[in-house]
Write an enzyme that holds these catalytic residues in place. Structure first.
Site, PDB file in Angstrom:
ATOM      1  N   GLU A  37       0.678  -4.846  22.987  1.00 57.65           N
ATOM      2  CA  GLU A  37       1.300  -3.479  23.277  1.00 57.65           C
ATOM      3  C   GLU A  37       0.361  -3.017  24.578  1.00 57.65           C
ATOM      4  OE1 GLU A  37       1.614  -0.689  20.085  1.00 57.65           O
ATOM      5  OE2 GLU A  37       2.423  -2.124  19.027  1.00 57.65           O
ATOM      6  N   GLY A  71       6.041   4.616  14.654  1.00 55.58           N
ATOM      7  CA  GLY A  71       6.184   5.122  13.086  1.00 55.58           C
ATOM      8  C   GLY A  71       5.748   6.446  12.742  1.00 55.58           C
ATOM      9  N   ALA A 122       4.146  -2.581  11.190  1.00 53.86           N
ATOM     10  CA  ALA A 122       2.539  -2.643  10.796  1.00 53.86           C
ATOM     11  C   ALA A 122       1.814  -2.550  12.063  1.00 53.86           C
ATOM     12  CB  ALA A 122       2.377  -3.764   9.791  1.00 53.86           C
ATOM     13  N   ARG A 123       1.339  -3.960  12.437  1.00 55.28           N
ATOM     14  CA  ARG A 123       1.024  -4.118  13.504  1.00 55.28           C
ATOM     15  C   ARG A 123       1.473  -5.589  14.232  1.00 55.28           C
ATOM     16  NH1 ARG A 123      -0.557   0.310  13.593  1.00 55.28           N
ATOM     17  NH2 ARG A 123      -2.598   1.273  13.669  1.00 55.28           N
ATOM     18  N   GLY A 168       0.913  -1.297   0.048  1.00 53.64           N
ATOM     19  CA  GLY A 168      -0.016   0.074  -0.097  1.00 53.64           C
ATOM     20  C   GLY A 168       0.898   1.219   0.172  1.00 53.64           C
ATOM     21  N   ARG A 169       0.454   2.453   0.851  1.00 55.76           N
ATOM     22  CA  ARG A 169       1.013   3.578   0.595  1.00 55.76           C
ATOM     23  C   ARG A 169       2.481   3.674   1.237  1.00 55.76           C
ATOM     24  NH1 ARG A 169      -4.578   5.926   1.559  1.00 55.76           N
ATOM     25  NH2 ARG A 169      -4.535   4.484   3.284  1.00 55.76           N
ATOM     26  N   ILE A 170       2.175   2.957   2.406  1.00 54.05           N
ATOM     27  CA  ILE A 170       3.682   2.739   3.239  1.00 54.05           C
ATOM     28  C   ILE A 170       4.667   1.701   2.455  1.00 54.05           C
ATOM     29  CG2 ILE A 170       4.644   2.306   5.559  1.00 54.05           C
ATOM     30  CD1 ILE A 170       2.081   3.326   6.805  1.00 54.05           C
ATOM     31  N   ARG A 202      -2.307  -8.691  -1.435  1.00 52.39           N
ATOM     32  CA  ARG A 202      -3.605  -9.306  -1.776  1.00 52.39           C
ATOM     33  C   ARG A 202      -3.857  -9.041  -3.323  1.00 52.39           C
ATOM     34  NH1 ARG A 202      -8.452  -7.733   1.988  1.00 52.39           N
ATOM     35  NH2 ARG A 202      -7.280  -5.613   1.489  1.00 52.39           N
ATOM     36  N   THR A 203      -3.843  -7.941  -3.810  1.00 54.90           N
ATOM     37  CA  THR A 203      -3.859  -7.766  -5.220  1.00 54.90           C
ATOM     38  C   THR A 203      -2.458  -7.062  -5.865  1.00 54.90           C
ATOM     39  OG1 THR A 203      -4.960  -5.559  -4.778  1.00 54.90           O
ATOM     40  CG2 THR A 203      -6.480  -7.331  -4.998  1.00 54.90           C
ATOM     41  N   HIS A 261       6.528   1.719  19.329  1.00 57.12           N
ATOM     42  CA  HIS A 261       5.252   2.121  18.387  1.00 57.12           C
ATOM     43  C   HIS A 261       5.659   3.709  17.829  1.00 57.12           C
ATOM     44  CE1 HIS A 261       1.246   0.680  16.627  1.00 57.12           C
ATOM     45  NE2 HIS A 261       1.734   1.813  15.688  1.00 57.12           N
TER      46      HIS A 261
HETATM   47  C1  DGY Z   1      -1.092   4.172  12.868  1.00 56.87           C
HETATM   48  O1  DGY Z   1      -1.237   5.505  12.216  1.00 56.87           O
HETATM   49  O2  DGY Z   1      -1.769   3.367  12.402  1.00 56.87           O
HETATM   50  C2  DGY Z   1       0.382   3.960  13.366  1.00 56.87           C
HETATM   51  O3  DGY Z   1       0.576   2.758  13.716  1.00 56.87           O
HETATM   52  C3  DGY Z   1       0.484   4.911  14.393  1.00 56.87           C
HETATM   53  O4  DGY Z   1       0.767   6.117  14.121  1.00 56.87           O
END
Ligand code: DGY
Length: 321
Positions: free
Chosen positions: A268, A288, A238-239, A156-158, A178-179, A286
């Site tokens: 977390e 990001g 990501a997560r 995706g974007r990131i 996924r696509t 966390h």
């Molecule tokens: C988000 O925006 O989902 C990041 O994980 C936290 O800034």
């Protein structure tokens, strides 16, 4: 005049747009502790809008307890803490903050990647502890990235921004999504679409950029680590639950992979003790999107969405529900 409740203090500059026209209550959890659903129900007494962060559990129970709530404005791009179906069922709008944090998060992925590859935290500790007595030929050896393969899971974007940065490092990029991405994007970042198995087998660095959902839960599990190169590094911005953390600890301990750079964790703010013990793992709490500019823009985006909704605009920016 609406009542907006923010579950955490946000950068004030970003909130100025909402303070003049509405009542804004900014909560500050004691000891920075995580909110429970009951805490959120208590905080939202009389609230029209909830300004939430990713650690807040926004559930059906909350929506049922607070029927006057019109909107949840999430101060994050990820919304896996929010029950979107329940929001829709209770007719509560949900917005988030995409795009503005793309570059900051991609930078953080690269910061962790470089730190893990070149053992920056271990080197820093070595110097601070007064252990640097002479130049040595094999001290804290790392891995160079040029000509290596970066595998991006989630284009995706990131993920795309991370791939774009890899061009400067002379890395080959493969990705799984996924696509399949648009061919123009593939050409721009010189990335090749592959299946997840091939990505895991051939990548020197695997960087995760997919959302967390039922399909991606524990996407990287014991079988996935067994598929990776023993020299590989894992980066996760990501997560946390995309990775089976216990399996990661085993994979690191058994030498199935070489190291990791982790910005996110399965539970977390708890971090698996087995990760803390590993010298080749770089940990961050966390961060990001944690730059002043990005966090200010995120607050401004929340304010723009809130204002549009409260004014009854036809279009509420960044609305998911
Ligand atoms: C988000 O925006 O989902 C990041 O994980 C936290 O800034």
């Amino acid at each position: 005049m609406a009542h907006i409740v923010s579950t955490r203090p946000l950068i004030d500059e970003g909130l100025s747009g909402v303070r003049d026209d509405h009542t804004l209550t900014v909560c500050d959890p004691p000891d920075g502790s995580t909110r429970s659903v009951d805490d959120l129900i208590a905080l939202t007494d009389g609230a029209d809008v909830l300004l939430s962060v990713l650690a807040d559990p926004i559930t059906e129970e909350l929506f049922a307890a607070r029927p006057e709530l019109q909107m949840v404005a999430q101060y994050a791009v990820g919304v896996d803490n929010i029950d979107l179906d329940a929001a829709a069922a209770h007719d509560v709008a949900v917005t988030h903050t995409p795009d503005v944090l793309t570059d900051a998060t991609a930078d953080q992925a690269w910061a962790l990647l470089l730190a893990a590859a070149r053992r920056v935290p271990a080197a820093d500790r070595y110097v601070r502890e007064g252990r640097f007595e002479r130049w040595e030929t094999t001290l804290l050896m790392g891995t160079e990235l040029s000509r290596k393969t970066l595998g991006i899971v989630g284009m995706g974007r990131i993920g795309t921004a991370v791939a774009r940065r890899a061009l400067g490092f002379g890395m080959e990029v493969v990705y799984h999504n996924r696509t399949r991405a648009n061919p123009t994007v593939e050409r721009q970042v010189n990335a090749r679409y592959v299946g997840l198995d091939e990505l895991l087998k051939t990548s020197d660095v695997v960087s995760l950029h997919c959302p967390h959902n039922e399909d991606s839960h524990h996407l990287l599990d014991a079988a996935a680590f067994a598929n990776m190169k023993a020299s590989a590094l894992l980066v996760n911005t990501a997560r946390g639950p995309v990775v089976d953390e216990a399996a990661l600890v085993d994979a690191l301990a058994n030498g199935e992979i070489a190291g990791a750079g982790l910005d996110v964790f399965e539970e977390e703010p708890d971090v698996h003790p087995g990760l803390v013990e590993q010298e080749r793992v770089v940990l961050a709490p966390h961060l990001g999107s944690a730059t002043t500019g990005t966090r200010t823009r995120m607050a401004q985006m929340c304010v723009a969405s809130i204002t549009a909704l409260l004014e009854g605009a036809d279009h509420v920016p960044h609305r998911l529900v």
